[in-house]
Scaffold this active site. Structure first.
Site, short mmCIF file in Angstrom:
data_model
loop_
_atom_site.label_atom_id
_atom_site.label_comp_id
_atom_site.label_asym_id
_atom_site.label_seq_id
_atom_site.Cartn_x
_atom_site.Cartn_y
_atom_site.Cartn_z
N LEU A 159 -15.62 25.13 3.13
CA LEU A 159 -14.22 24.68 3.08
C LEU A 159 -13.99 23.66 1.97
O LEU A 159 -12.92 23.06 1.89
CB LEU A 159 -13.83 24.08 4.44
CG LEU A 159 -13.96 25.05 5.63
CD1 LEU A 159 -13.52 24.38 6.92
CD2 LEU A 159 -13.15 26.32 5.41
N ASP B 40 -18.94 25.41 7.88
CA ASP B 40 -18.70 24.05 7.41
C ASP B 40 -18.82 23.13 8.62
O ASP B 40 -18.80 23.57 9.77
CB ASP B 40 -17.29 23.93 6.77
CG ASP B 40 -17.19 22.77 5.79
OD1 ASP B 40 -17.07 23.01 4.58
OD2 ASP B 40 -17.24 21.60 6.25
N TYR C 201 -26.20 9.92 -5.62
CA TYR C 201 -25.91 11.36 -5.67
C TYR C 201 -26.81 12.04 -6.70
O TYR C 201 -27.42 13.08 -6.42
CB TYR C 201 -24.43 11.54 -6.03
CG TYR C 201 -23.99 12.96 -6.32
CD1 TYR C 201 -23.88 13.91 -5.31
CD2 TYR C 201 -23.63 13.33 -7.62
CE1 TYR C 201 -23.43 15.20 -5.60
CE2 TYR C 201 -23.19 14.61 -7.90
CZ TYR C 201 -23.09 15.54 -6.89
OH TYR C 201 -22.65 16.82 -7.17
N LYS D 140 -29.67 14.97 -6.24
CA LYS D 140 -29.59 16.26 -6.93
C LYS D 140 -30.90 16.56 -7.68
O LYS D 140 -31.32 17.70 -7.76
CB LYS D 140 -28.38 16.28 -7.88
CG LYS D 140 -27.07 16.41 -7.14
CD LYS D 140 -26.97 17.81 -6.51
CE LYS D 140 -25.81 17.99 -5.60
NZ LYS D 140 -25.82 19.27 -4.89
P1 NAD Z 1 -16.85 19.50 -1.51
O1 NAD Z 1 -17.07 18.07 -1.17
O2 NAD Z 1 -15.50 19.91 -1.95
O3 NAD Z 1 -17.29 20.44 -0.31
C1 NAD Z 1 -18.46 20.21 0.41
C2 NAD Z 1 -18.26 20.73 1.80
O4 NAD Z 1 -19.45 20.45 2.54
C3 NAD Z 1 -17.09 20.07 2.56
O5 NAD Z 1 -16.19 21.05 3.01
C4 NAD Z 1 -17.78 19.34 3.71
O6 NAD Z 1 -17.03 19.38 4.92
C5 NAD Z 1 -19.07 20.10 3.84
N1 NAD Z 1 -20.14 19.32 4.46
C6 NAD Z 1 -20.45 18.02 4.27
N2 NAD Z 1 -21.48 17.66 5.05
C7 NAD Z 1 -21.87 18.77 5.72
C8 NAD Z 1 -22.88 19.05 6.66
N3 NAD Z 1 -23.70 18.09 7.11
N4 NAD Z 1 -23.00 20.32 7.14
C9 NAD Z 1 -22.14 21.28 6.72
N5 NAD Z 1 -21.14 21.07 5.85
C10 NAD Z 1 -21.02 19.84 5.34
O7 NAD Z 1 -17.93 19.87 -2.64
P2 NAD Z 1 -17.85 21.02 -3.74
O8 NAD Z 1 -17.13 20.44 -4.90
O9 NAD Z 1 -17.38 22.27 -3.16
O10 NAD Z 1 -19.39 21.09 -4.15
C11 NAD Z 1 -20.26 22.07 -3.67
C12 NAD Z 1 -21.61 21.89 -4.35
O11 NAD Z 1 -21.45 21.91 -5.77
C13 NAD Z 1 -22.29 20.55 -4.04
O12 NAD Z 1 -23.67 20.73 -3.99
C14 NAD Z 1 -21.94 19.70 -5.25
O13 NAD Z 1 -22.90 18.69 -5.46
C15 NAD Z 1 -21.96 20.72 -6.35
N6 NAD Z 1 -21.16 20.33 -7.50
C16 NAD Z 1 -19.80 20.28 -7.44
C17 NAD Z 1 -19.08 19.89 -8.57
C18 NAD Z 1 -17.58 19.82 -8.57
O14 NAD Z 1 -16.98 19.34 -9.55
N7 NAD Z 1 -16.90 20.28 -7.53
C19 NAD Z 1 -19.75 19.54 -9.75
C20 NAD Z 1 -21.15 19.57 -9.75
C21 NAD Z 1 -21.84 19.98 -8.64
N1 SER Z 2 -17.91 16.70 -9.75
C1 SER Z 2 -19.02 16.09 -9.12
C2 SER Z 2 -18.71 14.68 -8.74
O1 SER Z 2 -17.90 14.09 -9.42
C3 SER Z 2 -20.21 16.10 -10.04
O2 SER Z 2 -21.29 16.64 -9.42
O3 SER Z 2 -19.29 14.16 -7.84
#
Ligand code: NAD
Ligand code: SER
Length: 304
Positions: free
Chosen positions: A8, A32, A136, A140
């Site tokens: 989500l 989620d 964080y 990672k």
């Molecule tokens: P987000 O924070 O939007 O979504 C993460 C989801 O994980 C949330 O819906 C949350 O409810 C759920 N969550 C948190 N703790 C949980 C748990 N214990 N069990 C189950 N669900 C849980 O993050 P995102 O942006 O969708 O990122 C997804 C992945 O991509 C992550 O590993 C993040 O580090 C990586 N990432 C994202 C970005 C970005 O810009 N969005 C950039 C680099 C890396």
């Molecule tokens: N977009 C992410 C953050 O800002 C990078 O992993 O946390």
């Protein structure tokens, strides 16, 4: 069957739809910690830090591939380091153990946050020493190490991308440092003004979500023998400063941006400005389609 954890969130919201389109709605289970408000498909509530529940869901549903997106992002991670370690490291360990037991394929994303302030900031390459200063970022790096360990010692096909900041219009993100770039679009369209939490000259690597989703599926479809890396592919499409983004948005919307840096500025200052992704390009033919101009047209059109 395919399971998406953290479904989500910002990426999951769009990846689940792409996977449903590719494999069929009945083949995808979204999960989620929280319940969806409206979700079209199969959903199971699951906390990835609870090993027993997580294993049971995988066993009962015959899961063969997991896209593990459940995580705590950088800004929330600095405020709540213990939760960040628990979800990003202990949660991932659970996912890896279950993958080994049920012989699953895994996608586990990493981030540009693995890089610290000592690496060259421009065109940061795949193979530099990882010395992140944020909690964080440390989780990672640990995640990449765990994934590589399971690949090398347990034959688990686990793949991952170091995503840059992702920009999308279907879900307003929370808890990340690069969120300002998304919020700027949302608030410019809704309110005509935005208070940006980093300085106007803050320049970070960014990517439009459509490219990120395409890259994710492309990496998972690539033949294993073509991959020289596994959990940690650098990926790049564009870099711009907060002010350059505001100027680009201003060419579509009359809006005023003011800059009031907060604690997230310190996080942004430790990350690269631009990323060298030549290995993703040569190993699995990665090529971005969106630049700042094309992305802004898409964002504004859809947010309107
Ligand atoms: P987000 O924070 O939007 O979504 C993460 C989801 O994980 C949330 O819906 C949350 O409810 C759920 N969550 C948190 N703790 C949980 C748990 N214990 N069990 C189950 N669900 C849980 O993050 P995102 O942006 O969708 O990122 C997804 C992945 O991509 C992550 O590993 C993040 O580090 C990586 N990432 C994202 C970005 C970005 O810009 N969005 C950039 C680099 C890396
Ligand atoms: N977009 C992410 C953050 O800002 C990078 O992993 O946390």
């Amino acid at each position: 069957m395919i399971l998406v954890t953290g479904a989500l969130g910002q990426i999951g919201t769009e990846l689940v739809i792409a996977l449903q389109e590719k494999y069929g709605k009945d083949k995808i289970i979204a999960s989620d910690l929280k319940e969806p408000e409206n979700y079209d498909g199969k959903f199971i509530k699951c906390d990835v830090t609870n090993f027993e529940t997580y294993e049971e869901i995988n066993e009962k549903n015959g899961i063969k591939t997991v896209y593990h997106l459940a995580a705590i992002l950088s800004a929330t991670g600095e405020k709540n380091p213990e939760l960040c370690k628990k979800v990003n490291v202990n949660g991932l360990e659970n996912v890896l153990k279950v993958a080994k037991k049920y012989d699953q394929r895994l996608f586990c994303p990493s981030s540009i946050a693995v890089f610290g302030p000592d690496v060259p900031k421009e065109n940061t390459s795949q193979n530099v020493e990882l010395n992140p200063e944020t909690v964080y970022g440390m989780t990672k790096v640990k995640g990449e190490e765990l994934c590589d360990l399971y690949f090398n010692e347990h034959d688990i096909d686990v793949r991952g991308i170091r995503y840059p900041g992702l920009i999308s219009w279907k879900h307003r993100p929370t808890g990340g440092t690069t969120d300002y770039a998304v919020e700027m679009y949302f608030d410019a369209v809704a309110k005509g003004e935005y208070e940006c939490f980093v300085s106007k000259d803050t320049r970070l690597p960014m990517m439009f979500m459509d490219d990120a989703i395409r890259a994710t599926i492309q990496l998972m479809d690539a033949p294993l023998e073509s991959l020289n890396y596994h959990s940690n592919y650098n990926l790049s499409s564009m870099s711009f400063s907060a002010e350059e983004l505001a100027n680009e948005i201003s060419s579509h919307v009359d809006f005023n941006c003011i800059y009031k840096p907060d604690y997230r500025q310190d996080i942004a200052n430790t990350w690269p400005i631009s990323i060298d992704d030549k290995d993703a390009r040569s190993d699995w033919n990665w090529e971005p389609k969106f630049d700042i101009t094309k992305m802004t047209e898409e964002m504004i059109t859809n947010l309107r």
